[in-house]
Design an enzyme around this catalytic site. Sequence first.
Site, PDB file in Angstrom:
ATOM      1  N   ALA A 125     -22.081 -51.907  22.847  1.00  0.00           N
ATOM      2  CA  ALA A 125     -22.343 -53.354  22.859  1.00  0.00           C
ATOM      3  C   ALA A 125     -22.167 -53.955  21.463  1.00  0.00           C
ATOM      4  CB  ALA A 125     -23.753 -53.616  23.376  1.00  0.00           C
ATOM      5  N   SER A 152     -37.582 -53.960  17.125  1.00  0.00           N
ATOM      6  CA  SER A 152     -36.753 -53.134  16.233  1.00  0.00           C
ATOM      7  C   SER A 152     -37.077 -51.656  16.373  1.00  0.00           C
ATOM      8  CB  SER A 152     -36.968 -53.559  14.773  1.00  0.00           C
ATOM      9  OG  SER A 152     -36.554 -54.896  14.592  1.00  0.00           O
ATOM     10  N   GLU A 175     -29.516 -56.744  19.494  1.00  0.00           N
ATOM     11  CA  GLU A 175     -28.717 -55.523  19.254  1.00  0.00           C
ATOM     12  C   GLU A 175     -28.943 -54.982  17.848  1.00  0.00           C
ATOM     13  OE1 GLU A 175     -26.555 -54.080  21.398  1.00  0.00           O
ATOM     14  OE2 GLU A 175     -26.146 -55.604  22.916  1.00  0.00           O
ATOM     15  N   ARG A 188     -20.275 -64.333  26.461  1.00  0.00           N
ATOM     16  CA  ARG A 188     -19.968 -62.976  25.993  1.00  0.00           C
ATOM     17  C   ARG A 188     -21.165 -62.038  26.220  1.00  0.00           C
ATOM     18  NH1 ARG A 188     -22.580 -60.324  23.186  1.00  0.00           N
ATOM     19  NH2 ARG A 188     -22.683 -61.788  21.469  1.00  0.00           N
TER      20      ARG A 188
END
Length: 392
Positions: free
Chosen positions: A250, A145, A371, A97
């Site tokens: 995403a 981050s 993500e 994925r």
Amino acid sequence: MATDNFQAHDYYLMDELLTDEQKLIRETARAWVKKEVTPIVEEACQTNTFPKQWIKGLAEIGAFGPYIPAEYGGPGLDQISYGLIMQELERGDSGLRSTASVQSSLVMYPIYAYGSEEQKKKYLPKLAAGDLMGCFGLTEPDHGSNPNGMITNIKDKGDYYLLNGAKMWISNSPFADIAVVWAKDEAGEIRGIIVERGYEGFTTPETHGKWSLRASATGELVFDNVKVPKENLLPNVKGLKGPLGCLNSARFGIAWGVIGAAMDCYDSALRYSKERIQFGKPIGAFQLTQKKLAEMITEITKAQLLTWRLGVLKNENRATPAQISMAKRNNVNMALQIAREARQIHGGMGITGEYPIMRHMMNLESVITYEGTHDIHLLITGMDVTGFNAFS
Ligand code: TGC
Ligand code: FAD
């Protein structure tokens, strides 16, 4: 080779909310995963290889840029169809994925949303067909981050840009033909630029020793005085909202995808609980096992409802970044907890490659970090509901 007995679970009759086309797209992806992925995924993970033969199959089922319009070579599907494809792929493996997410939302999306007409025509049809593979460079060794702190930079040299810096933790980088790279210009503005394999000074060393996403290739992007043609700059976006806009797409795909991993773990645990006999009866007959299974299907059902509604909002262009962030955080955490509980139900067998559980669990340890980490997403929701920015 483990047998794939997967049965999908639909406790709240969610299929009634899907169109016939959406169901057909999901079934096509599901059948492909069953035929081409699950028979070899365990070995791919054990040997830490990304099976390249998956690329053509992914293109054929419409997994590369599902929502990119047909004029640029994409399948032109809606957002729920995109989500369902991601769910089926992650049922196979999160690394699979990942490959499709990166190609779709982090490479095709920025070219489609921020690129020139020439860039769209040059790259999108080949990316949709899997003839070109891409990667996305945002994270740096000292800026994960907090991507706004990036030091990778471009300098205008008249007829080209000079690119310097490094990105790390980049999915698909070891084999990607192109990279969408985010770098600061002389004014300190973040810009997106397309870097092609073969440019002098551009290298993509592979990251070894991962215990997670072992069927996905991860690496670095190193830029040492790379001359990038001016026409490779994405002209239509400046600032952090460029890469963060890609992440919305995403993260939406991940929120759907991890439901697939959770369903696979639940399905395996449910079957095992009916077959495994201890103390003279199936372990599924014990109340503590039933509690685990009941909580699993409850959480999966809640996640399915959350993502379906988010898909409706996204189709209407109304899904906010904070809503997407909440779904990514909730669903990844849900899937990871389910993988851990499913591991318990499988007892010792749960740590072996006979069952998909440990592989999903280890994969999800990356998915909960990339993500945007779980805690960063908590802070995004915190900022949305309080109005206070905890980052600055
Ligand atoms: P902040 O000041 O809040 O925002 C800067 C500008 O960006 C805008 N913005 C967004 N725009 C679109 N979508 C979003 N989700 C957005 N979030 C913010 C914002 O409005 C502002 O615009 P403007 O016009 O005023 O300039 O930025 P900040 O520096 O305080 O950072 C906010 C924070 C921490 C939430 C952000 O940096 C963040 O999300 N950090 C997490 C980093 C991250 O997710 N990295 C992912 C790397 S890629 C990856 O992991 C791929 S894995 C692929 C795979 O294998 O599947
Ligand atoms: P850090 O940012 O250093 O965070 C470390 C810890 O500190 C975390 O727990 C975090 O939540 C916490 N923390 C940080 N800031 C705060 C705060 N303000 N308040 C409270 N806690 C905080 N990146 C790409 O650009 N492209 C890719 O294709 C890509 N693929 C990846 C594939 C894999 C397998 C992995 C593991 C990562 C990938 N990433 C990619 C990078 C990923 O997005 C980063 O790992 C992630 O954003 C976190 O950054 P970091 O690892 O530097 O952790």
